[in-house]
Design an enzyme around this catalytic site. Sequence first.
Site, PDB file in Angstrom:
ATOM      1  N   THR A  90      -4.482   7.023   8.862  1.00  0.00           N
ATOM      2  CA  THR A  90      -4.570   5.955   7.871  1.00  0.00           C
ATOM      3  C   THR A  90      -6.001   5.429   7.899  1.00  0.00           C
ATOM      4  O   THR A  90      -6.653   5.462   8.937  1.00  0.00           O
ATOM      5  CB  THR A  90      -3.552   4.824   8.144  1.00  0.00           C
ATOM      6  OG1 THR A  90      -3.770   3.777   7.186  1.00  0.00           O
ATOM      7  CG2 THR A  90      -3.675   4.247   9.539  1.00  0.00           C
ATOM      8  N   GLY A  91      -6.465   4.968   6.759  1.00  0.00           N
ATOM      9  CA  GLY A  91      -7.839   4.472   6.671  1.00  0.00           C
ATOM     10  C   GLY A  91      -8.530   5.087   5.473  1.00  0.00           C
ATOM     11  O   GLY A  91      -7.858   5.580   4.559  1.00  0.00           O
ATOM     12  N   THR A 149       1.578   6.876   0.528  1.00  0.00           N
ATOM     13  CA  THR A 149       0.603   5.809   0.269  1.00  0.00           C
ATOM     14  C   THR A 149       0.370   5.612  -1.220  1.00  0.00           C
ATOM     15  O   THR A 149       0.616   6.541  -2.014  1.00  0.00           O
ATOM     16  CB  THR A 149      -0.752   6.173   0.934  1.00  0.00           C
ATOM     17  OG1 THR A 149      -1.626   5.064   0.894  1.00  0.00           O
ATOM     18  CG2 THR A 149      -1.440   7.338   0.239  1.00  0.00           C
ATOM     19  N   THR A 180      -1.619   3.195   4.977  1.00  0.00           N
ATOM     20  CA  THR A 180      -0.688   4.289   4.669  1.00  0.00           C
ATOM     21  C   THR A 180       0.374   4.337   5.747  1.00  0.00           C
ATOM     22  O   THR A 180       0.074   4.046   6.899  1.00  0.00           O
ATOM     23  CB  THR A 180      -1.472   5.630   4.724  1.00  0.00           C
ATOM     24  OG1 THR A 180      -2.368   5.647   3.635  1.00  0.00           O
ATOM     25  CG2 THR A 180      -0.572   6.840   4.672  1.00  0.00           C
ATOM     26  N   SER A 203       0.807  -1.214   0.000  1.00  0.00           N
ATOM     27  CA  SER A 203       0.000   0.000   0.000  1.00  0.00           C
ATOM     28  C   SER A 203       0.842   1.268   0.000  1.00  0.00           C
ATOM     29  O   SER A 203       0.316   2.359   0.182  1.00  0.00           O
ATOM     30  CB  SER A 203      -0.884  -0.017   1.249  1.00  0.00           C
ATOM     31  OG  SER A 203      -0.094  -0.354   2.381  1.00  0.00           O
ATOM     32  N   ARG A 229      -8.293   9.739  -8.345  1.00  0.00           N
ATOM     33  CA  ARG A 229      -8.771   9.930  -6.956  1.00  0.00           C
ATOM     34  C   ARG A 229      -7.574  10.213  -6.036  1.00  0.00           C
ATOM     35  O   ARG A 229      -6.558   9.532  -6.092  1.00  0.00           O
ATOM     36  CB  ARG A 229      -9.516   8.681  -6.482  1.00  0.00           C
ATOM     37  CG  ARG A 229      -9.971   8.728  -5.020  1.00  0.00           C
ATOM     38  CD  ARG A 229      -8.999   8.058  -4.087  1.00  0.00           C
ATOM     39  NE  ARG A 229      -9.495   7.966  -2.714  1.00  0.00           N
ATOM     40  CZ  ARG A 229      -8.748   7.635  -1.675  1.00  0.00           C
ATOM     41  NH1 ARG A 229      -7.465   7.366  -1.838  1.00  0.00           N
ATOM     42  NH2 ARG A 229      -9.262   7.560  -0.476  1.00  0.00           N
ATOM     43  N   VAL A 230      -7.700  11.211  -5.214  1.00  0.00           N
ATOM     44  CA  VAL A 230      -6.665  11.517  -4.218  1.00  0.00           C
ATOM     45  C   VAL A 230      -7.328  11.476  -2.851  1.00  0.00           C
ATOM     46  O   VAL A 230      -8.419  12.028  -2.666  1.00  0.00           O
ATOM     47  CB  VAL A 230      -6.048  12.906  -4.484  1.00  0.00           C
ATOM     48  CG1 VAL A 230      -5.124  13.310  -3.353  1.00  0.00           C
ATOM     49  CG2 VAL A 230      -5.296  12.907  -5.817  1.00  0.00           C
ATOM     50  N   GLY A 231      -6.682  10.805  -1.920  1.00  0.00           N
ATOM     51  CA  GLY A 231      -7.250  10.687  -0.574  1.00  0.00           C
ATOM     52  C   GLY A 231      -6.710  11.741   0.380  1.00  0.00           C
ATOM     53  O   GLY A 231      -6.258  12.819  -0.026  1.00  0.00           O
ATOM     54  N   ASP A 232      -6.730  11.398   1.640  1.00  0.00           N
ATOM     55  CA  ASP A 232      -6.322  12.343   2.685  1.00  0.00           C
ATOM     56  C   ASP A 232      -4.807  12.510   2.801  1.00  0.00           C
ATOM     57  O   ASP A 232      -4.325  13.543   3.266  1.00  0.00           O
ATOM     58  CB  ASP A 232      -6.864  11.867   4.043  1.00  0.00           C
ATOM     59  CG  ASP A 232      -6.356  10.472   4.409  1.00  0.00           C
ATOM     60  OD1 ASP A 232      -6.227   9.621   3.500  1.00  0.00           O
ATOM     61  OD2 ASP A 232      -6.089  10.232   5.590  1.00  0.00           O
ATOM     62  N   GLY A 258      -9.674   7.601   3.342  1.00  0.00           N
ATOM     63  CA  GLY A 258      -9.327   9.015   3.302  1.00  0.00           C
ATOM     64  C   GLY A 258     -10.524   9.940   3.252  1.00  0.00           C
ATOM     65  O   GLY A 258     -10.506  11.022   3.845  1.00  0.00           O
TER      66      GLY A 258
HETATM   67  N1  ASP Z   1      -5.783   7.032   3.721  1.00  0.00           N
HETATM   68  C1  ASP Z   1      -5.401   6.412   2.493  1.00  0.00           C
HETATM   69  C2  ASP Z   1      -6.285   6.915   1.395  1.00  0.00           C
HETATM   70  O1  ASP Z   1      -7.460   7.081   1.607  1.00  0.00           O
HETATM   71  C3  ASP Z   1      -5.444   4.938   2.526  1.00  0.00           C
HETATM   72  C4  ASP Z   1      -5.095   4.276   3.839  1.00  0.00           C
HETATM   73  O2  ASP Z   1      -4.450   4.804   4.681  1.00  0.00           O
HETATM   74  O3  ASP Z   1      -5.468   3.161   4.071  1.00  0.00           O
HETATM   75  O4  ASP Z   1      -5.794   7.084   0.308  1.00  0.00           O
END
Ligand code: ASP
Length: 324
Positions: free
Chosen positions: A236-237, A203, A185, A78, A213-216, A239
């Site tokens: 992490t998780g 990540t 992440t 990841s 797509r862009v996350g947090d 986003g």
């Molecule tokens: N937070 C990351 C995202 O949403 C993924 C993750 O940490 O699991 O891109």
Amino acid sequence: MKIDRRQFAGMLSAAAALGVAKRGAASVSSQQPLFVATWNFGLPACKQSLETLNKTKSILDAIEMGIRVAEADTSVDSVGVGGAPNANGVVQLDACFMDGETHKAGSVAALENYPHPISVARRVMEKTKHVLLVGAGAADFAKKQGFEAQDILTSEQKKKWEKWLADQAKAAKAADNVAPPNHDTIALVGMDATGHIAGGCSTSGLAYKMPGRVGDSPILGSGLYVDGEIGAAGATGIGENVMRYCGSFLIVEFMRSGMEPTAACRAAIERIAKTEKKKPADLHINFLAIDKKGRWGSAGTDEGYEIAVVTPESARLEKPFLVV
Ligand code: ASP
């Protein structure tokens, strides 16, 4: 002084609000370096951070070199090389880097073909007037900075992606749901013996995400936030559940108002769950934080979430406070 039952219960909930938590919290002397990172692959990363700090005396080098360990490890599916691709089979990496002392930061998003987005993010901070570069522009910048491009989709990840594609097609026919894909992440925050705080986050984002797509993770205040006067937090998780609340910023602000790190992480999750009207377990959001006093803490909604904590005295994995 005699304390009745009601006063005692009040003291207990006040202690809970201040974060006197049994798991996922502790402190070290602010005179010694501290590194904390998400997940078990954060452990070799934090060890590298400490080693680098000892060598170069730079907390910025320490954060960068620590995260590079996870980015280079192909078994971490990841982050960096070996990270999961998007729905088109292309690995797009996100990262950010922040220095608490100068309050400067750099980020890259949807970066293709460069295995160490954390280093590119640091260069954005140090060599440009900007904070965030994305896509082709980020790759162009990386090239100009002398980073070497390489294919970062491993054959193992390619096989998994092909299976995911086939499963999608089957599920569409059966009008069924495919299990949500993996995600994890590395967010790594640290402090040196002088109290200089910095952090980074890297990540490949949600596996098989929508292209673009862009996350947090590369969004300052969401996947990472560092305030040199207060502390740092990382996430992490999923986003989307973090970035609509500026999760890491929220945690640092909770610490500014007096909460210790675990209490601040818990409070952020509880705030998000309340607003979303969802059970925390359905949110898949996990945080960690350190404060200027050398305290670390963490809370999450995923049973399997763990964090690495490294000081000159010990290197270990810890179970964060589980918010249910
Ligand atoms: N937070 C990351 C995202 O949403 C993924 C993750 O940490 O699991 O891109």
